[in-house]
Design an enzyme around this catalytic site. Sequence first.
Site, PDB file in Angstrom:
ATOM      1  N   ASP A 115      -9.024  -5.152  -5.909  1.00 28.65           N
ATOM      2  CA  ASP A 115      -8.535  -4.189  -4.922  1.00 28.65           C
ATOM      3  C   ASP A 115      -8.593  -2.774  -5.505  1.00 28.65           C
ATOM      4  O   ASP A 115      -8.079  -2.504  -6.589  1.00 28.65           O
ATOM      5  CB  ASP A 115      -7.097  -4.537  -4.535  1.00 28.65           C
ATOM      6  CG  ASP A 115      -6.575  -3.689  -3.385  1.00 28.65           C
ATOM      7  OD1 ASP A 115      -7.308  -2.786  -2.927  1.00 28.65           O
ATOM      8  OD2 ASP A 115      -5.445  -3.932  -2.943  1.00 28.65           O
ATOM      9  N   SER A 127       0.835  -1.202   0.000  1.00 24.95           N
ATOM     10  CA  SER A 127       0.000   0.000   0.000  1.00 24.95           C
ATOM     11  C   SER A 127       0.872   1.255   0.000  1.00 24.95           C
ATOM     12  O   SER A 127       1.610   1.491  -0.950  1.00 24.95           O
ATOM     13  CB  SER A 127      -0.967  -0.037   1.188  1.00 24.95           C
ATOM     14  OG  SER A 127      -1.982   0.929   1.050  1.00 24.95           O
TER      15      SER A 127
END
Length: 212
Positions: free
Chosen positions: A113, A54
């Site tokens: 995602d 991330s």
Amino acid sequence: MLTDACASCSPYCGGYAHWGMLQAAQWFVKHEVQRVRGFLDEHPSYELLLVGHSLGAGTAAMLAHLLRNDSQASQLMSGVSFQAVGVATPAVLTEELAENCSDYITSVVLMHDMVPRFSIKNVFDLKEEMDATKWGDILVSTAKDWMVPDVIERSETYKRLSRNVSQNTKRQWSSVTQMLAQGWLNITAGVISILHFSGLIHPNTALQQQQQ
């Protein structure tokens, strides 16, 4: 979190880069790369692998790009072989810059995602697409056909709560009890609406016809 949420972009290498993650990568170049180079000099057979998830993935990708394209950073890591692997890497570079670094930066994306797909451009594209489809009118029209399934509608709990909420002028409940009852009904209706909207269940057309 603040670095990731700051969606400002900065001119970079003929394109644009995510400002916050660029700043983070430049901090590493200034404060840590020299020490990393020292470790690599002690182990000349080692290669450098930058890994992150991330926000960390975005910073790792930016750092790898700096090490390859920034004159100061590339000089510090001259002769060192390196790669970057990011899991759920955010959008940190404009398209052309991203394509040019595909040979040494790998982004791993799990199915749908949203993090790797989330960017200012995609947000505006989504807004334009939603405006063009008049999704509000479609949602309102669809909601009129939604009904509570028989399995819930026939339950004694649902009947009792519905009756008590609708007849609260005849029977005085405590404010907390009324709130819980109404909340239960709202949650149930919300869940059923989501199931209808996703196509997992369908309106009770037979019951609709009986009521008509």
